[in-house]
Design a protein around this motif. Structure first.
Motif, mmCIF file in Angstrom:
data_model
loop_
_atom_site.group_PDB
_atom_site.id
_atom_site.type_symbol
_atom_site.label_atom_id
_atom_site.label_comp_id
_atom_site.label_asym_id
_atom_site.label_seq_id
_atom_site.Cartn_x
_atom_site.Cartn_y
_atom_site.Cartn_z
ATOM 1 N N ALA A 72 0.833 -1.210 0.000
ATOM 2 C CA ALA A 72 0.000 0.000 0.000
ATOM 3 C C ALA A 72 0.863 1.254 0.000
ATOM 4 O O ALA A 72 0.586 2.218 -0.721
ATOM 5 C CB ALA A 72 -0.931 -0.008 1.208
ATOM 6 N N GLN A 73 1.927 1.247 0.789
ATOM 7 C CA GLN A 73 2.818 2.405 0.827
ATOM 8 C C GLN A 73 3.536 2.586 -0.500
ATOM 9 O O GLN A 73 3.689 3.709 -0.993
ATOM 10 C CB GLN A 73 3.840 2.235 1.954
ATOM 11 C CG GLN A 73 4.769 3.428 2.137
ATOM 12 C CD GLN A 73 4.031 4.691 2.495
ATOM 13 O OE1 GLN A 73 3.283 4.738 3.468
ATOM 14 N NE2 GLN A 73 4.224 5.749 1.701
ATOM 15 N N ALA A 74 3.957 1.473 -1.109
ATOM 16 C CA ALA A 74 4.661 1.553 -2.397
ATOM 17 C C ALA A 74 3.747 2.096 -3.487
ATOM 18 O O ALA A 74 4.174 2.897 -4.325
ATOM 19 C CB ALA A 74 5.200 0.178 -2.787
ATOM 20 N N MET A 75 2.490 1.669 -3.497
ATOM 21 C CA MET A 75 1.551 2.170 -4.499
ATOM 22 C C MET A 75 1.314 3.667 -4.312
ATOM 23 O O MET A 75 1.193 4.416 -5.287
ATOM 24 C CB MET A 75 0.229 1.406 -4.406
ATOM 25 C CG MET A 75 0.321 -0.033 -4.886
ATOM 26 S SD MET A 75 0.746 -0.197 -6.640
ATOM 27 C CE MET A 75 -0.841 0.139 -7.386
ATOM 28 N N ALA A 76 1.276 4.104 -3.060
ATOM 29 C CA ALA A 76 1.098 5.531 -2.788
ATOM 30 C C ALA A 76 2.320 6.330 -3.218
ATOM 31 O O ALA A 76 2.212 7.512 -3.578
ATOM 32 C CB ALA A 76 0.810 5.752 -1.303
ATOM 33 N N ASP A 77 3.492 5.684 -3.193
ATOM 34 C CA ASP A 77 4.739 6.372 -3.527
ATOM 35 C C ASP A 77 4.990 6.471 -5.030
ATOM 36 O O ASP A 77 5.839 7.260 -5.463
ATOM 37 C CB ASP A 77 5.936 5.645 -2.892
ATOM 38 C CG ASP A 77 5.990 5.861 -1.378
ATOM 39 O OD1 ASP A 77 5.303 6.781 -0.888
ATOM 40 O OD2 ASP A 77 6.718 5.105 -0.709
ATOM 41 N N VAL A 78 4.292 5.660 -5.827
ATOM 42 C CA VAL A 78 4.589 5.603 -7.265
ATOM 43 C C VAL A 78 4.490 6.976 -7.906
ATOM 44 O O VAL A 78 5.363 7.381 -8.693
ATOM 45 C CB VAL A 78 3.648 4.604 -7.978
ATOM 46 C CG1 VAL A 78 3.763 4.748 -9.489
ATOM 47 C CG2 VAL A 78 3.990 3.175 -7.577
ATOM 48 N N ASP A 79 3.435 7.704 -7.595
ATOM 49 C CA ASP A 79 3.229 9.020 -8.215
ATOM 50 C C ASP A 79 3.554 10.174 -7.274
ATOM 51 O O ASP A 79 3.214 11.325 -7.569
ATOM 52 C CB ASP A 79 1.781 9.145 -8.696
ATOM 53 C CG ASP A 79 1.457 8.155 -9.810
ATOM 54 O OD1 ASP A 79 2.312 7.977 -10.702
ATOM 55 O OD2 ASP A 79 0.373 7.557 -9.776
#
Length: 262
Positions: A72-79
């Motif tokens: 979840a944190q990685a997906m939030a960090d993508v953009d």
């Protein structure tokens, strides 16, 4: 009588102890050994877990929750506009996965074997070596790297994402708990091994021939000796050329056509 907080603390202590014993001694560790390590009677352990499979299931669930939070944190960090490059994001996610693997070593080892009974449709079982949420997060991070030109445009994002995840998770279970620095260094090195082989501009044959790695390979090749008779000089020549091409291009990248042309 124990309070709810005390019961929760005791369950956590049992799980942490069981995880350490499973990681060190394998899944054959008995409930009595776990109880002895915790400092309680085996009967008291059954007040918290009715079987070893129940402990397995909770350890795997903790691992799953840990992975979901990282994904979840990685997906939030993508953009996110945080100034980091995509390569830095990939390495950061890889480091988080390596730390997770070390924290949950026993659960990860369990998922690499047959899933414990009572855990149906377990997404972390051996049939699905990389949980979907984590692989999806890594895939989006890799795709951004391709889009931004940090990775080659012809790279297979799905394959690279899966290999990164496998390298971080399964490759990190051999690490001991020597501190985050050891884990972080190993994770960063593994990421760079995979990413640096996918440079935007492929090196020329001339630069490869002049590289220290090529010189080291040549020293090994020169140390080999052919013992065939003079009647087999063609085979000797073919082997010599093949060795040179393997040393120059690597075994996986060298084709029969390359050897024939050389």
């Amino acid at each position: 009588m124990e309070s709810l907080a005390e019961v929760g603390a005791r369950r956590t202590e049992i799980l942490d102890t069981a995880a350490s014993l499973f990681a060190a001694s394998g899944v054959r560790t008995s409930l009595k050994e776990i109880a002895d390590a915790v400092g309680i009677l085996p009967g008291s352990l059954y007040h918290h877990f009715d079987s070893k499979d129940a402990i397995f299931a909770e350890l795997i669930e903790r691992y799953r929750v840990d992975l979901d939070a990282i994904a979840a944190q990685a997906m939030a960090d993508v953009d996110a506009d945080d100034g980091r490059t995509s390569r830095e994001r990939i390495e950061s996610l890889g480091t988080a996965l390596a730390r997770c693997a070390v924290r949950n070593r026993a659960a990860l080892l369990l998922t690499m074997k047959e899933a414990p009974s009572g855990i149906d449709d377990d997404p972390t079982s051996s049939a699905d070596p990389v949980p979907h949420a984590i692989e999806a997060a890594m895939l989006e991070t890799v795709r951004r790297g391709v889009k931004e030109g940090e990775l080659r445009s012809d790279v297979d994002p799905e394959m690279l994402a899966q290999r990164l995840c496998l390298a971080m998770l399964h490759g990190s279970i051999v690490l001991l708990r020597d501190g985050d620095l050891v884990v972080d260094d190993a994770a960063g090195m593994r990421c760079r091994f995979l990413l640096d082989g996918l440079a935007v501009d492929a090196p020329s044959n001339e630069s490869l021939d002049a590289s220290p790695a090529r010189a080291a390979a040549q020293r090994v090749i020169d140390s080999w000796q052919d013992v065939e008779s003079d009647d087999d000089q063609r085979a000797v020549l073919l082997r010599g050329v093949a060795r040179a091409e393997f040393g120059r291009r690597g075994y996986e990248a060298t084709t029969i056509r390359d050897i024939a042309a050389a």
